[in-house]
Motif scaffolding. Structure first.
Motif, short mmCIF file in Angstrom:
data_model
loop_
_atom_site.label_atom_id
_atom_site.label_comp_id
_atom_site.label_asym_id
_atom_site.label_seq_id
_atom_site.Cartn_x
_atom_site.Cartn_y
_atom_site.Cartn_z
N ILE A 190 56.21 -23.74 -23.65
CA ILE A 190 54.96 -23.07 -23.29
C ILE A 190 53.96 -24.01 -22.62
O ILE A 190 53.15 -23.56 -21.79
N HIS A 191 53.99 -25.30 -22.93
CA HIS A 191 53.01 -26.20 -22.32
C HIS A 191 53.19 -26.29 -20.81
O HIS A 191 52.22 -26.53 -20.08
N GLU A 192 54.41 -26.07 -20.30
CA GLU A 192 54.62 -26.07 -18.86
C GLU A 192 53.96 -24.85 -18.22
O GLU A 192 53.41 -24.94 -17.12
N TYR A 193 53.98 -23.72 -18.91
CA TYR A 193 53.34 -22.52 -18.37
C TYR A 193 51.82 -22.59 -18.52
O TYR A 193 51.09 -22.02 -17.70
N GLU A 194 51.34 -23.30 -19.54
CA GLU A 194 49.90 -23.50 -19.66
C GLU A 194 49.37 -24.21 -18.41
O GLU A 194 48.33 -23.83 -17.85
N GLU A 195 50.09 -25.21 -17.95
CA GLU A 195 49.68 -25.95 -16.74
C GLU A 195 49.88 -25.10 -15.49
O GLU A 195 49.02 -25.04 -14.62
N LEU A 196 51.01 -24.43 -15.40
CA LEU A 196 51.35 -23.67 -14.20
C LEU A 196 50.43 -22.47 -14.00
O LEU A 196 50.00 -22.17 -12.88
N LEU A 197 50.10 -21.77 -15.08
CA LEU A 197 49.35 -20.51 -14.98
C LEU A 197 47.85 -20.67 -15.23
O LEU A 197 47.12 -19.68 -15.28
N GLY A 198 47.40 -21.91 -15.36
CA GLY A 198 46.00 -22.14 -15.66
C GLY A 198 45.04 -21.60 -14.62
O GLY A 198 43.92 -21.20 -14.94
N ASP A 199 45.46 -21.56 -13.35
CA ASP A 199 44.61 -21.02 -12.28
C ASP A 199 44.85 -19.53 -12.04
O ASP A 199 44.36 -18.97 -11.06
N CYS A 200 45.61 -18.91 -12.91
CA CYS A 200 45.96 -17.49 -12.74
C CYS A 200 45.40 -16.63 -13.86
O CYS A 200 46.02 -15.63 -14.26
N ASN A 201 44.26 -17.03 -14.40
CA ASN A 201 43.58 -16.26 -15.44
C ASN A 201 44.32 -16.26 -16.77
O ASN A 201 44.13 -15.34 -17.58
N PHE A 202 45.15 -17.28 -17.00
CA PHE A 202 45.79 -17.43 -18.30
C PHE A 202 45.06 -18.51 -19.08
O PHE A 202 44.62 -19.52 -18.52
N VAL A 203 44.93 -18.33 -20.39
CA VAL A 203 44.23 -19.29 -21.22
C VAL A 203 45.01 -19.52 -22.51
O VAL A 203 45.52 -18.57 -23.12
N ARG A 204 45.13 -20.78 -22.91
CA ARG A 204 45.82 -21.13 -24.15
C ARG A 204 44.86 -20.87 -25.31
O ARG A 204 43.83 -21.53 -25.44
N ILE A 205 45.17 -19.90 -26.14
CA ILE A 205 44.28 -19.53 -27.23
C ILE A 205 44.77 -20.03 -28.59
O ILE A 205 44.06 -19.91 -29.59
N HIS A 206 45.97 -20.60 -28.61
CA HIS A 206 46.59 -21.01 -29.86
C HIS A 206 47.78 -21.88 -29.48
O HIS A 206 48.29 -21.78 -28.36
N LYS A 207 48.24 -22.73 -30.40
CA LYS A 207 49.41 -23.55 -30.07
C LYS A 207 50.63 -22.69 -29.72
O LYS A 207 51.53 -23.15 -29.02
N SER A 208 50.61 -21.44 -30.18
CA SER A 208 51.76 -20.56 -29.96
C SER A 208 51.54 -19.52 -28.87
O SER A 208 52.48 -18.83 -28.49
N TYR A 209 50.29 -19.39 -28.35
CA TYR A 209 50.01 -18.26 -27.46
C TYR A 209 49.26 -18.68 -26.19
O TYR A 209 48.34 -19.51 -26.23
N LEU A 210 49.66 -18.06 -25.11
CA LEU A 210 49.00 -18.17 -23.81
C LEU A 210 48.73 -16.75 -23.34
O LEU A 210 49.67 -15.97 -23.16
N ALA A 211 47.46 -16.39 -23.17
CA ALA A 211 47.10 -15.00 -22.91
C ALA A 211 46.58 -14.81 -21.49
O ALA A 211 45.90 -15.68 -20.93
N ASN A 212 46.89 -13.64 -20.93
CA ASN A 212 46.39 -13.25 -19.61
C ASN A 212 45.05 -12.54 -19.80
O ASN A 212 44.97 -11.47 -20.42
N LEU A 213 43.99 -13.13 -19.25
CA LEU A 213 42.66 -12.53 -19.40
C LEU A 213 42.60 -11.11 -18.86
O LEU A 213 41.81 -10.28 -19.34
N GLU A 214 43.44 -10.81 -17.87
CA GLU A 214 43.47 -9.46 -17.29
C GLU A 214 43.78 -8.41 -18.35
O GLU A 214 43.40 -7.24 -18.21
N HIS A 215 44.50 -8.81 -19.40
CA HIS A 215 44.99 -7.84 -20.39
C HIS A 215 44.23 -7.89 -21.71
O HIS A 215 44.61 -7.19 -22.66
N ILE A 216 43.17 -8.68 -21.80
CA ILE A 216 42.38 -8.72 -23.04
C ILE A 216 41.43 -7.52 -23.07
O ILE A 216 40.66 -7.30 -22.15
N LYS A 217 41.52 -6.74 -24.12
CA LYS A 217 40.68 -5.55 -24.28
C LYS A 217 39.56 -5.73 -25.29
O LYS A 217 38.54 -5.04 -25.22
N GLU A 218 39.75 -6.66 -26.23
CA GLU A 218 38.74 -6.80 -27.29
C GLU A 218 38.90 -8.16 -27.96
O GLU A 218 40.01 -8.67 -28.10
N TYR A 219 37.77 -8.75 -28.34
CA TYR A 219 37.78 -9.94 -29.18
C TYR A 219 37.28 -9.56 -30.56
O TYR A 219 36.23 -8.92 -30.70
#
Length: 255
Positions: A190-219
């Motif tokens: 996952i750390h490779e995708y954290e770097e690759l997708l960092g400019d594509c609205n993805f954010v590392r929210i947990h050591k296990s998860y990388l989320a697409n901001l486009e799909h966040i509906k609620e905090y």
């Protein structure tokens, strides 16, 4: 190891000679069947010689290396790009999982690129990366519309980045969760995708998860809290990543 029939394409004869010598010194498995200094000649040689591998310069007078690929009725060979440019193209290369070499070519990187190309030839796993690259080259500045090649043990799967809801670490692998409820397992961590997708609205929210901001509906508030995604999933936000998530959400949603 069977020889890999190869064609070199570069409009500069000095570049061709340099690459030829590097291959002869470092990659004995490569059999250089021909060399071209123009797109037209390269197209003819590819049709005549049916290479397994093409080293392709990008910036050539008249037509580019991408023009050559666009003009081919089918692409049944591996491609290693050779370029002097280090700009937005590099992101497109990474998204499309294609090999590239920056000039002046480094011998170790050349050897590794040839090794990977040989492995893809053995697995018959090539092809769709080039189509993804050609698509991505038209998406400058619009990374959410780019395509991503996800490597698996069998080859590659090409997906639309905008369809990825989140990624989940699974040991040294990464599971991709999509809006159509499918799940794809990538052979990369996952750390490779954290770097690759960092400019594509993805954010590392947990050591296990990388989320697409486009799909966040609620905090949902909490020590770290959690987010609810467009597919109804609720995933944890670590305490350490909460501030980063808030900053990225404010930037993305403009609140």
């Amino acid at each position: 190891m069977n020889p890999i029939k190869t064609i070199l394409v570069d409009d500069e004869p000095r570049g061709l000679n340099s690459l030829q010598k590097l291959l002869q010194m470092n990659c004995p498995e490569v059999e250089i069947a021909g060399m071209s200094t123009s797109v037209m000649d390269a197209r003819e040689k590819i049709n005549q010689l049916h290479p397994q591998l093409v080293f392709l310069d990008i910036a050539m007078p008249g037509k580019t290396g991408f023009d050559l690929l666009n003009e081919m009725p089918s692409i049944d060979f591996e491609t290693i790009f050779v370029t002097a440019h280090n700009n937005y193209m590099i992101q497109a290369f990474h998204f499309s999982a294609v090999d590239y070499l920056l000039k002046p070519v480094d011998a170790d990187q050349l050897t590794e690129a040839v090794r990977r190309a040989g492995k893809r030839l053995d697995q018959k796993a090539g092809g769709n990366q080039i189509q993804a690259l050609l698509h991505n080259m038209h998406q400058k500045g619009n990374s959410q519309r780019m395509k991503l090649c996800i490597p698996s043990l069998k080859g590659f799967q090409v997906v639309d980045i905008s369809d990825v809801i989140y990624c989940e670490a699974s040991s040294n692998y990464t599971n991709f969760y999509f809006s159509d409820r499918t799940v794809i397992c990538s052979s990369k961590p996952i750390h490779e995708y954290e770097e690759l997708l960092g400019d594509c609205n993805f954010v590392r929210i947990h050591k296990s998860y990388l989320a697409n901001l486009e799909h966040i509906k609620e905090y949902v508030r909490g020590e770290g809290g959690s987010i609810i995604l467009s597919n109804g999933s609720e995933i944890e936000v670590s305490r350490r990543k909460k501030d980063l998530l808030m900053v990225r959400m404010k930037e993305f949603f403009r609140f």
